[in-house]
Design a protein around this motif. Sequence first.
Motif, mmCIF file in Angstrom:
data_model
loop_
_atom_site.group_PDB
_atom_site.id
_atom_site.type_symbol
_atom_site.label_atom_id
_atom_site.label_comp_id
_atom_site.label_asym_id
_atom_site.label_seq_id
_atom_site.Cartn_x
_atom_site.Cartn_y
_atom_site.Cartn_z
ATOM 1 N N ARG A 80 -2.188 6.473 3.169
ATOM 2 C CA ARG A 80 -1.919 5.427 2.177
ATOM 3 C C ARG A 80 -3.181 5.068 1.414
ATOM 4 O O ARG A 80 -4.290 5.314 1.877
ATOM 5 N N TYR A 115 -4.617 1.702 -1.155
ATOM 6 C CA TYR A 115 -4.406 0.413 -1.817
ATOM 7 C C TYR A 115 -4.493 0.582 -3.326
ATOM 8 O O TYR A 115 -5.254 1.411 -3.823
ATOM 9 N N CYS A 116 -3.729 -0.222 -4.052
ATOM 10 C CA CYS A 116 -3.756 -0.220 -5.518
ATOM 11 C C CYS A 116 -4.311 -1.559 -5.979
ATOM 12 O O CYS A 116 -3.554 -2.470 -6.296
ATOM 13 N N GLU A 176 -10.706 -3.284 -4.697
ATOM 14 C CA GLU A 176 -10.798 -2.618 -3.391
ATOM 15 C C GLU A 176 -12.241 -2.167 -3.193
ATOM 16 O O GLU A 176 -12.895 -1.683 -4.112
ATOM 17 N N HIS A 236 -6.487 5.384 3.667
ATOM 18 C CA HIS A 236 -6.181 4.923 5.012
ATOM 19 C C HIS A 236 -5.247 5.922 5.678
ATOM 20 O O HIS A 236 -4.285 6.383 5.057
ATOM 21 N N MET A 249 0.857 -1.166 0.000
ATOM 22 C CA MET A 249 0.000 0.000 0.000
ATOM 23 C C MET A 249 0.903 1.228 0.000
ATOM 24 O O MET A 249 1.560 1.504 1.000
#
Length: 88
Positions: free
Chosen positions: A13, A15-16, A20, A27, A1
Motif C-alpha cells: 500500500r 499513502y496518498c 507524507e 508499506h 491507503m
Amino acid sequence: MPTISMFYGIIIRMYCAPKEHAPSHFHAYYGDYKAVIDINNCELIEGELPKKQLRLVMAWAELHKEELAANWRLAMESELPFKIEPLK
C-alpha cells in the motif's frame, strides 16, 4: 491507503498525501507484520516482515522501482496510485 499490489499473502500500500514523510516509500503487510520500504534503495526503514516475505517484497520492489517512484509522485499530488503487477 490504497492497495497497489498483492502477492503471496503480502499487501503493498501507499499513502496518498502531499505531506507524507520522506524518503519515498511504500508499506508492506503480511498477517500481523508491517514494514516500510524505501523506494530509492529498496531498504527496510521501519517495522519487520518474516525473512522470506521480506526477500519477496525486496525482489518485487527492485523489479518495479520506476513504477513505485511514479506512484509516489502521484501520491504526493493526492492522486490515487496505479496498480502494479504482482510478483509471480
